[in-house]
Design an enzyme around this catalytic site. Structure first.
Site, short mmCIF file in Angstrom:
data_model
loop_
_atom_site.label_atom_id
_atom_site.label_comp_id
_atom_site.label_asym_id
_atom_site.label_seq_id
_atom_site.Cartn_x
_atom_site.Cartn_y
_atom_site.Cartn_z
NE ARG A 1 -2.10 0.66 3.89
CZ ARG A 1 -3.14 0.90 4.64
NH1 ARG A 1 -3.95 -0.07 5.00
NH2 ARG A 1 -3.40 2.13 5.04
CB ALA B 1 4.65 -1.15 -0.23
CG HIS B 2 2.13 1.27 -4.35
ND1 HIS B 2 1.51 0.39 -3.50
CD2 HIS B 2 1.86 0.84 -5.62
CE1 HIS B 2 0.87 -0.53 -4.23
NE2 HIS B 2 1.07 -0.28 -5.52
CE LYS B 3 7.18 9.33 0.12
NZ LYS B 3 8.49 9.21 0.79
CB VAL C 1 7.74 5.02 -7.20
CG1 VAL C 1 8.11 6.23 -8.05
CG2 VAL C 1 6.51 4.31 -7.78
#
Lengths: 207, 289
Positions: A33, A36-38, A41
């Site tokens: 979420r 983790a996405h930040k 990227v």
């Protein structure tokens, strides 16, 4: 008819799916979420695949497992019995927060499905079309039911840094139920429902 | 003064794992209104099966066990400081038992405290009353629905919403439309009119403790509750935003005095997993509802 998908999911199976179809997913997937996405990227994608040395093991694992794989927007309730993690409640979290990251993650890892709730926006829809992927809607709040479909917690990554809800949980699922609400043909249930309800609102507040 | 810690742990367990009967009934009725085999009906079926499983297995209905919001009514002479300590202890124990997810993170760093302790977390409001009993109302309010709550300052030009009940209707429907399925529809709306910004939001959440179908004693407000409910369902957003007949299960509103200069309308959206329960302690007797 329920489409049964097994990870890694081939492109042909994705192209056969249309909005409204029901699916059941089996195989190893990852929860991911906001944090983790930040992280993905910033560490993997913006560096063109050259993360800090300490992050290489996780990067290689994700490159392998997310190729044809599935990300689940979820922050579970977990329990640990005799050293083994177990999912207690694991419904989806709101997906739109990942809109700025999701298309990049789909492209970079060759992700085939994203599971969440509430739908996503035009960037993700475009990526689904371009890279052959789908957005799958699980029922929000159905925490106990979905946790029953998590047959094994294989591993957890970044637990200490991100905490329980935000960690990457590597889980084996069997018959995980969801509905296709964004397909690889450019269709989105969310865009349609939003347009219809906004038109109705205009009617209801017409002066 | 008694130690209520264990009784509070049980209140948290019941709230997290056992959906109240009025919500379950409303979901069953909503299921009958959706087209057979539709995604909307499928979503409601999943919610109902999940509700039964959670109750039977004593597991959280939803993994987002939310912000625990405690409304504590206590008799003269009780220490709110000690009650707060017992509540915090109960929350920590309930987290260890996996009735609650560790859900309190540092505002800036995002570091999780691990046990639901934190600055101004959980939320506790104390109300002294004349009864010789302690009553604790608990709501677990998840982030998905909290994020779609909205506050409007009237007049609102784009919505042509003036400082009257018609203006309240307009902004309430706007809030539901903006929420789409993101608040885990079908939800319940708690609406407060008046107050300052902070009091208005808090009062809108208090409406959510009312049983479904409870109408405001003021006939005009009662009628508006019904109107907003009917029109919100005309929007067609449906369960989980899949499209369908039921978007909200009820609307409950109330007013509070305001400054002449301010006219706030606060809309709190509660998801279908509308987890709120009460505990009453009278002498040695503890009852839950």
């Amino acid at each position: 008819m329920i489409h049964k998908l097994t990870v890694p999911i081939p492109d042909e199976a994705i192209e056969a799916l249309h909005v409204g179809d029901q699916v059941e997913i089996s195989g190893v997937i990852f929860t991911a979420r906001d944090a983790a996405h930040k992280y993905m990227v910033e560490q993997f994608i913006k560096t063109d695949g050259n993360p800090q040395e300490s992050e290489w093991p996780l990067y290689e694992l994700l490159q392998d497992k997310l190729n044809g794989g599935v990300i689940y927007h979820c922050g579970p309730v977990v329990a640990k019995d005799a050293g083994q993690w177990r999912f207690v409640a694991a419904g989806p979290t709101t997906s739109i927060r990942e809109e700025v990251y999701q298309d990049l993650v789909i492209e970079h890892f060759n992700l085939k499905a994203v599971i969440g709730k509430g739908g996503m926006g035009p960037r993700t829809l475009a990526a689904c079309q371009k890279f052959k992927a789908v957005y799958l809607h699980a029922v929000g709040g159905a925490g106990t039911l979905i946790a029953e479909r998590v047959v094994e917690v294989e591993d957890v990554h970044k637990l200490k840094e991100f905490g329980v809800p935000e960690a990457f949980w590597q889980i084996r699922v069997e018959g995980f139920p969801a509905v296709v609400t964004m397909d690889s043909h450019g269709q989105s249930v969310h865009a349609d429902v939003a347009a219809q309800s906004e038109a109705k609102l205009k009617e209801l507040v017409a002066a | 003064m008694q130690d209520l810690t264990q009784a509070l742990v049980e209140l948290i367990r019941r709230t997290s794992t056992d959906l109240p009967a009025d919500m379950e009934l409303a979901l069953r009725e909503a299921r009958e209104r959706e087209a057979a085999g539709s995604a909307a009906q499928g979503a409601l079926d999943t919610m109902l099966v999940n509700t039964e499983m959670s109750r039977a297995k004593s597991r959280p209905i939803c993994q987002d066990t939310g912000t625990p919001i405690f409304e504590v009514h206590y008799p003269v002479g009780w220490s709110t400081r000690k009650l707060a300590a017992q509540i915090k202890q109960a929350v920590t124990i309930a987290t260890e038992k996996s009735y609650l997810r560790p859900n309190a993170v540092d505002a800036i760093s995002g570091d999780n405290s691990g046990d639901n302790s934190g600055v101004e977390f959980p939320t506790i409001h104390f109300h002294e009353w004349d009864e010789d009993a302690v009553k604790v109302d608990l709501m677990l309010k998840g982030g998905g629905c909290e994020n779609v709550g909205a506050q409007y300052s009237l007049p609102n030009a784009p919505l042509k919403a003036g400082r009257d009940l018609e203006g309240v209707r307009r902004v309430a429907l706007d809030a539901v439309t903006r929420a789409q399925g993101q608040g885990c529809a079908p939800g319940v709306l708690g609406i407060a009119v008046g107050g300052d910004r902070g009091a208005s939001y808090a009062f809108s959440k208090q409406q959510l403790f009312r049983p479904l179908g409870d109408r405001n004693p003021d006939p005009e407000l009662a009628a508006l509750e019904e109107t907003i409910k009917a029109q919100a369902n005309e929007l067609g957003i449906g369960p989980m935003g899949f499209g369908g007949e039921t978007t909200v299960l009820d609307v409950q509103m109330d007013t509070m005095h305001r400054l002449p200069a301010s006219f706030f309308v606060s809309v709190s959206y509660m998801c279908w997993a509308n987890r709120r329960r009460s505990m009453t302690v009278r002498g040695d007797e503890v009852t839950y509802s």
